[in-house]
Design a protein around this motif. Sequence first.
Motif, mmCIF file in Angstrom:
data_model
loop_
_atom_site.group_PDB
_atom_site.id
_atom_site.type_symbol
_atom_site.label_atom_id
_atom_site.label_comp_id
_atom_site.label_asym_id
_atom_site.label_seq_id
_atom_site.Cartn_x
_atom_site.Cartn_y
_atom_site.Cartn_z
ATOM 1 N N UNK A 58 34.888 -3.415 45.936
ATOM 2 C CA UNK A 58 35.350 -4.084 45.168
ATOM 3 C C UNK A 58 36.896 -4.193 45.324
ATOM 4 N N UNK A 59 37.377 -5.725 45.481
ATOM 5 C CA UNK A 59 39.141 -6.209 45.232
ATOM 6 C C UNK A 59 39.232 -5.893 43.814
ATOM 7 N N UNK A 60 38.123 -5.701 42.684
ATOM 8 C CA UNK A 60 38.468 -5.294 41.099
ATOM 9 C C UNK A 60 38.459 -4.318 41.612
ATOM 10 N N UNK A 61 37.271 -3.707 41.471
ATOM 11 C CA UNK A 61 37.490 -2.034 40.978
ATOM 12 C C UNK A 61 37.602 -1.426 42.059
ATOM 13 N N UNK A 62 38.525 -0.071 40.876
ATOM 14 C CA UNK A 62 38.232 1.271 42.467
ATOM 15 C C UNK A 62 37.536 2.192 41.834
ATOM 16 N N UNK A 63 37.289 2.776 42.625
ATOM 17 C CA UNK A 63 35.983 4.417 42.634
ATOM 18 C C UNK A 63 36.261 5.478 41.173
ATOM 19 N N UNK A 64 37.460 5.324 41.145
ATOM 20 C CA UNK A 64 37.725 5.700 39.671
ATOM 21 C C UNK A 64 36.894 5.084 38.721
ATOM 22 N N UNK A 65 36.857 3.704 38.293
ATOM 23 C CA UNK A 65 36.203 2.449 37.644
ATOM 24 C C UNK A 65 34.863 2.609 37.499
ATOM 25 N N UNK A 112 32.957 -8.674 36.642
ATOM 26 C CA UNK A 112 34.040 -7.688 36.619
ATOM 27 C C UNK A 112 34.954 -9.086 37.323
ATOM 28 N N UNK A 113 36.463 -8.821 36.521
ATOM 29 C CA UNK A 113 37.425 -9.868 36.618
ATOM 30 C C UNK A 113 39.008 -9.424 36.084
ATOM 31 N N UNK A 114 39.312 -9.111 37.134
ATOM 32 C CA UNK A 114 41.133 -9.066 36.898
ATOM 33 C C UNK A 114 41.609 -10.547 36.334
ATOM 34 N N UNK A 115 42.600 -10.363 35.334
ATOM 35 C CA UNK A 115 43.582 -11.357 35.170
ATOM 36 C C UNK A 115 44.771 -11.298 35.676
ATOM 37 N N UNK A 116 45.438 -12.226 35.556
ATOM 38 C CA UNK A 116 46.849 -12.587 35.489
ATOM 39 C C UNK A 116 48.094 -11.805 35.435
ATOM 40 N N UNK A 143 29.586 -5.621 26.816
ATOM 41 C CA UNK A 143 31.008 -5.967 27.021
ATOM 42 C C UNK A 143 31.666 -4.970 27.188
ATOM 43 N N UNK A 144 32.869 -5.213 28.332
ATOM 44 C CA UNK A 144 33.847 -4.132 28.378
ATOM 45 C C UNK A 144 34.971 -3.854 28.872
ATOM 46 N N UNK A 145 35.875 -3.329 29.334
ATOM 47 C CA UNK A 145 37.341 -3.172 29.213
ATOM 48 C C UNK A 145 38.183 -2.013 29.838
ATOM 49 N N UNK A 146 38.499 -2.367 30.197
ATOM 50 C CA UNK A 146 39.534 -1.075 30.887
ATOM 51 C C UNK A 146 41.194 -1.017 30.185
ATOM 52 N N UNK A 147 41.838 -0.485 28.923
ATOM 53 C CA UNK A 147 42.685 -0.700 28.465
ATOM 54 C C UNK A 147 43.748 0.181 28.139
ATOM 55 N N UNK A 148 44.231 1.275 29.136
ATOM 56 C CA UNK A 148 43.800 1.524 30.156
ATOM 57 C C UNK A 148 42.549 2.205 30.222
ATOM 58 N N UNK A 149 41.871 2.753 29.104
ATOM 59 C CA UNK A 149 40.686 4.189 29.289
ATOM 60 C C UNK A 149 39.645 2.858 29.334
ATOM 61 N N UNK A 210 44.025 -16.044 32.405
ATOM 62 C CA UNK A 210 44.085 -16.581 33.283
ATOM 63 C C UNK A 210 43.826 -15.599 34.494
ATOM 64 N N UNK A 211 42.370 -15.957 34.788
ATOM 65 C CA UNK A 211 41.668 -15.654 35.965
ATOM 66 C C UNK A 211 42.574 -15.064 37.551
ATOM 67 N N UNK A 212 42.510 -13.811 37.720
ATOM 68 C CA UNK A 212 43.219 -14.114 39.014
ATOM 69 C C UNK A 212 41.902 -13.703 40.563
#
Length: 220
Positions: A58-65, A112-116, A143-149, A210-212
Amino acid sequence: MKSLRWRYTRLLPSLELDPWGPLGIQSKQAEKPLGPAPAPAIARAPEDPTETQLAEASQVLGASEIRQLSLHLPPRVTGYSWSLAFCTARDGFSLRSLYRQMEGHSGPVLLVLRDQDGQMFGAFSSSAIRQSKGFYGTGETFLFSFSPQLKVFKWTGSNSFFVKGDLDSLMMGSGSGQFGLWLDGDLYHGGSHPCATFNNEVLARQEQFCIKELEAWILS
């Protein structure tokens, strides 16, 4: 470690609901399915997780996420492999392309997404993302969010406005004219607001983003 297996699970069709009146305004409350109504909170992971198998990185999530998210998926998908059905880096920024890549799949799907701003968030859909006249899905959707938890926002039971898609937008969760997660047809602009379906916080740092990068993973 489990080996990668391609196996698809056929889901029972869900009833599509269209709570919108002729002016695009919610005109009635959808029937409430049976199920739990947990309050949103910082996700607490269960013990002894099953290792998640990804067909590619994945280019968005790391192993921990990935590990954290896998612990909060429905029990029926425990041990399923993740197959990358769509990503903006490969398939471009187009909701039409996302629908096209979903054809032939019944789901479920992890979006899953990462924004700007670098914020990571998204949604789990109990069935494949598709165009629809009304809302579809089940109470497994969240729904979910890493913010950062990691924060996971489960179905409250207030309504069944889980997922709705057309050529111009994709919506997940609704109430009082607001959407928990909304993406435009170009998969570039989006929005997030608290909604009755999930009692969620704003997933991004701002209500408009905005989505990256965006990825859609089929779990099978």
